[in-house]
Scaffold this active site. Structure first.
Site, PDB file in Angstrom:
ATOM      1  CG  ASN A  45      40.563  33.217  44.864  1.00 39.74           C
ATOM      2  OD1 ASN A  45      40.037  33.958  45.393  1.00 39.74           O
ATOM      3  ND2 ASN A  45      41.840  33.067  44.289  1.00 39.74           N
ATOM      4  CE  LYS A  94      28.161  38.997  46.366  1.00 38.21           C
ATOM      5  NZ  LYS A  94      28.075  37.558  46.747  1.00 38.21           N
ATOM      6  N   GLY A 120      37.969  40.120  42.386  1.00 38.70           N
ATOM      7  CA  GLY A 120      37.113  38.860  41.447  1.00 38.70           C
ATOM      8  C   GLY A 120      37.516  39.162  40.067  1.00 38.70           C
ATOM      9  CB  SER A 121      36.263  37.753  36.923  1.00 35.68           C
ATOM     10  OG  SER A 121      35.018  38.040  37.066  1.00 35.68           O
ATOM     11  CB  VAL A 179      32.363  40.643  38.063  1.00 41.44           C
ATOM     12  CG1 VAL A 179      31.856  41.320  39.486  1.00 41.44           C
ATOM     13  CG2 VAL A 179      31.674  39.452  37.554  1.00 41.44           C
ATOM     14  N   GLY A 180      34.474  43.110  37.710  1.00 42.78           N
ATOM     15  CA  GLY A 180      34.973  44.464  37.785  1.00 42.78           C
ATOM     16  C   GLY A 180      34.549  45.595  37.109  1.00 42.78           C
ATOM     17  CD  GLU A 232      43.908  45.098  43.792  1.00 43.60           C
ATOM     18  OE1 GLU A 232      44.495  44.313  42.614  1.00 43.60           O
ATOM     19  OE2 GLU A 232      44.471  46.230  44.038  1.00 43.60           O
ATOM     20  CD  GLN A 256      36.475  28.909  37.622  1.00 48.87           C
ATOM     21  OE1 GLN A 256      35.863  29.521  36.410  1.00 48.87           O
ATOM     22  NE2 GLN A 256      37.800  28.355  37.478  1.00 48.87           N
ATOM     23  CD  GLU A 284      41.971  34.848  36.018  1.00 47.83           C
ATOM     24  OE1 GLU A 284      40.800  35.513  36.058  1.00 47.83           O
ATOM     25  OE2 GLU A 284      42.862  35.139  37.054  1.00 47.83           O
ATOM     26  CD  GLU A 331      42.759  44.413  48.175  1.00 49.65           C
ATOM     27  OE1 GLU A 331      43.066  43.447  47.426  1.00 49.65           O
ATOM     28  OE2 GLU A 331      41.703  44.659  48.744  1.00 49.65           O
TER      29      GLU A 331
END
Ligand code: NAD
Length: 486
Positions: A151, A174, A227-228, A231-232, A248, A329, A386, A466
Site C-alpha cells: 500500500n 523482499k 503487513g497484515s 502474516v505477522g 507493524e 482485495q 480490518e 518505527e
C-alpha cells in the site's frame, strides 16, 4: 513484449535460481502488463544471505559520514525523479498521481532523516570508579530482512531500509509481490547513490515462498515486517528466538465525533481518512463513532459527500480515488459490504463493484464506490475486522465512557482521532485509549515522518517504534557495554 525484471543478489542483477516468474499488472486496467518478476525461492535466499553477511562488516566499519552521504545522495536522486517514479507507482499500485507524488517526495525526506541518524548513533558513558571508564557502543545488528506491503511500497520500505543502512547493517529486501517494480526502483536509487552493491539484496516473489524462506534462514539477524496481522503472527512463529523481530500490522481505526463537533469539519476529516488512498492505509478510518444527537445528520452528510467522490484511474485529472490494488482485495472489500447487508446494516451509499457497470474507463480495473454503512448491530464484524478499503462503518454513542469502550473494542490499536474542541475529553482519551497514535481534529491517516509510529495490541509487537523519535535506531543496533580499565 513483456519486460522481464531481475533480483539483485551478490552485487548483480539475475533471475531466480529456478527461473520462475510472476506477472505484475495495472490495477486500473488489468490488460496492462507491467512486467514479469522473479518468483524466488530458498536457493535465492541462501545466495543473498551469504553475500550480505560478508558485506556488512566493511560497511559498519566505514565512517558515519560515508553512510550518511549515500542516503543524502539517494534523497537527491529520488527528489529529482519524483514525478517519473510517481507515475510508475500509480500504474503499479493504483493510487492517484497526487498521492503517488506525495509518497515519492516523502521518501526523499525519509532518506535525509535517516542520513542524520547515521551521524547521531551515540553511546553513553556511565558513572564508575576512577580507575575505569564504562561506556556503551552502539553497533549494527548484521543482516536485516525487510518485508513490506504494497500500500505504501516506497515509504514503508524506505523507513526500514534507510535506518538499517544508516546503522551499518546489510539488508535483504523482499517487497510485496503486488508492487515489485517500486521495490526495484528503490534498490536502483540506492545503488546509484553509491551503496556497496553487495550490501543490499533484492528478492522478488511471493510471501509464502521467498518471504517464508527468508524468515526461516538462520543467517538473518533481524526481521522488520509491515503487513497484515495474520502474516505477522506467522513470521513470529517462523523466526528463531534470537532473531530480532519488528512487526507493524493492521488497524481498525476510528474517528470519534463528540457532541460539540462542527459537522462540516467532521465530514471533511472522515472523508480524507476513510477514502483517501482508496481506504488502503493501515491508519485509514474504518469506523466512525458519533455522539447520538449528530448521528443521523452525519450519516446523511457523509453519504452525500462519498456519493460525489470521483472514482477512476489515478492518472486522470480530478480523480479522487483510484482502484483497489488487487483483485483479491476488491473481492474481499465487496464481501464485507455483503456481510454488512446480511447483518442487517444499512448501506447508506456506495460499496458497488464498478467493473462492468457500463463505464468504459472502469471496465478493466478494481474500482469500488466509497461506502458509508450505518445502523450496524453492536456485534457487527465491520466494527471489528480490518476491511482495508473505502468502507466506513458508523455507530452512535451516548457518553464519553461508552465512546472510549467502543473505540477499544477491536483487537487492533493503531490510530484513533477525535473531532472536538473539548480539551478535558481529549486529554482523557489521549491518556486512556489503547491506540499508539491519537490525533485531534485531523484524520486517522497522515503522520509526521520524524515522530514515533506504531500501535498497540494486534497492530504492533512494540519491538521499537518505527519512523522517528529518540528510540528509532534501537531496532537496528545492539548495545555493547565496555569497561575500560587503566
Ligand atoms: P501481507 O501481510 O499480505 O503481506 C506483507 C508482506 O509479507 C508481503 O511482502 C508478503 O509477500 C509477505 N508475506 C506474506 N506471507 C509471508 C510469510 N509467510 N512469510 C514472510 N513474508 C510473507 O500484507 P499486504 O496485503 O501486503 O498489506 C496490507 C496489510 O498491511 C494490512 O493489514 C495493513 O494494515 C498492513 N499495513 C500496516 C502498516 C503499519 O505500519 N502498521 C502499514 C501499511 C500496511
Amino acid at each position: 513484449m513483456t519486460e522481464t525484471h531481475l533480483n539483485h543478489i551478490a552485487g548483480e542483477w539475475r533471475p531466480a535460481a529456478a527461473g520462475a516468474v510472476f506477472e505484475d499488472r495495472n490495477p486500473a486496467d488489468d490488460r496492462d502488463l507491467i512486467g514479469a518478476f522473479p518468483d524466488s525461492g530458498p536457493e535465492d535466499v541462501a545466495a543473498a544471505v551469504e553475500t550480505v553477511s560478508s558485506a556488512w562488516p566493511a560497511w559498519a566499519a566505514a565512517s558515519p559520514e560515508v553512510r550518511a552521504d549515500v542516503l543524502f545522495k539517494a534523497a537527491d536522486i529520488i527528489a529529482r525523479r519524483a514525478d517519473e517514479i510517481a507515475a510508475e507507482l500509480t500504474r503499479e499500485e493504483g493510487k492517484t498521481l497526487t498521492e503517488a507524488r506525495n509518497e515519492a517526495r516523502r521518501i526523499a525526506a525519509n532518506f535525509r532523516l535517516y542520513a542524520g541518524e547515521a551521524l547521531r548513533l551515540n553511546g553513553e558513558t556511565y558513572a564508575s570508579e576512577a580507575a575505569q571508564i564504562v561506556f556503551s557502543l552502539r553497533q549494527p545488528v548484521g543482516v536485516v530482512a525487510v518485508i513490506t506491503p504494497w500500500n505504501f511500497p516506497l515509504s514503508m520500505a524506505a523507513r526500514k531500509i534507510a535506518p538499517a543502512i544508516a546503522a551499518g547493517n546489510g539488508v535483504i529486501f523482499k517487497p510485496s509481490e503486488v508492487t515489485p517494480l517500486m521495490g526495484q526502483r528503490l534498490v536502483e536509487v540506492l545503488l546509484e547513490a553509491g551503496l556497496p552493491p553487495k550490501l543490499l539484496a533484492l528478492l522478488q516473489g511471493r510471501g509464502a515462498a521467498v518471504g517464508k524462506a527468508i524468515t526461516q534462514h538462520p543467517g538473518i539477524d533481524a526481521v522488520t515486517f509491515t503487513g497484515s496481522f495474520a502474516v505477522g503472527r506467522e513470521i513470529a512463529r517462523a523466526v528463531s528466538t534470537d532473531t530480532r523481530l519488528q512487526l507493524e500490522m493492521g488497524g481498525k481505526n476510528a474517528t470519534i465525533v463528540l457532541a460539540d463537533a462542527d459537522m462540516a469539519k467532521a465530514v471533511g476529516i472522515i472523508e480524507r481518512g476513510a477514502f483517501g488512498l482508496t481506504g488502503q492505509a493501515c491508519t485509514g478510518t474504518s469506523r466512525v463513532l458519533v455522539a447520538r444527537p449528530l448521528y443521523d445528520a452525519l450519516v446523511e452528510r457523509l453519504a452525500a459527500a462519498a456519493g460525489k467522490f470521483k472514482v477512476g484511474p489515478g492518472t486522470e485529472d480530478g480523480v479522487q480515488m483510484g482502484p483497489v490494488a488487487t483483485r483479491g482485495q476488491y473481492d474481499r472489500i465487496l464481501s464485507y459490504v455483503a456481510i454488512a447487508r446480511d447483518e442487517g446494516a444499512r448501506v447508506a451509499t456506495g460499496g458497488e463493484a464498478l467493473r462492468g457497470n457500463g463505464d468504459a474507463r472502469l471496465a478493466y480495473g478494481n474500482f469500488i464506490s466509497p461506502a458509508v454503512i450505518a445502523d450496524l448491530p453492536a456485534e457487527s464484524r465491520l466494527l471489528r475486522e480490518e476491511v482495508f478499503g473505502p468502507v466506513v462503518a458508523i455507530r452512535p454513542f451516548d457518553t464519553l465512557d461508552e465512546a472510549m469502550v467502543l473505540a477499544d473494542e477491536t483487537e487492533y490499536g493503531l490510530a484513533v482521532s477525535l473531532v472536538t474542541n473539548h480539551l478535558p475529553s481529549v486529554l482523557r482519551f489521549a491518556r486512556e485509549t489503547r491506540h499508539g497514535i491519537v490525533k485531534v481534529n485531523s484524520p486517522t491517516t497522515g503522520v509526521s515522518l520524524n515522530a514515533p509510529f506504531g500501535g498497540f495490541k494486534h497492530s504492533s509487537n512494540q519491538a521499537a517504534k518505527e519512523q522517528g523519535g529518540a528510540t528509532v535506531m534501537d531496532f537496528y543496533t545492539r548495545i555493547k557495554t565496555v569497561y575500560l580499565g587503566g
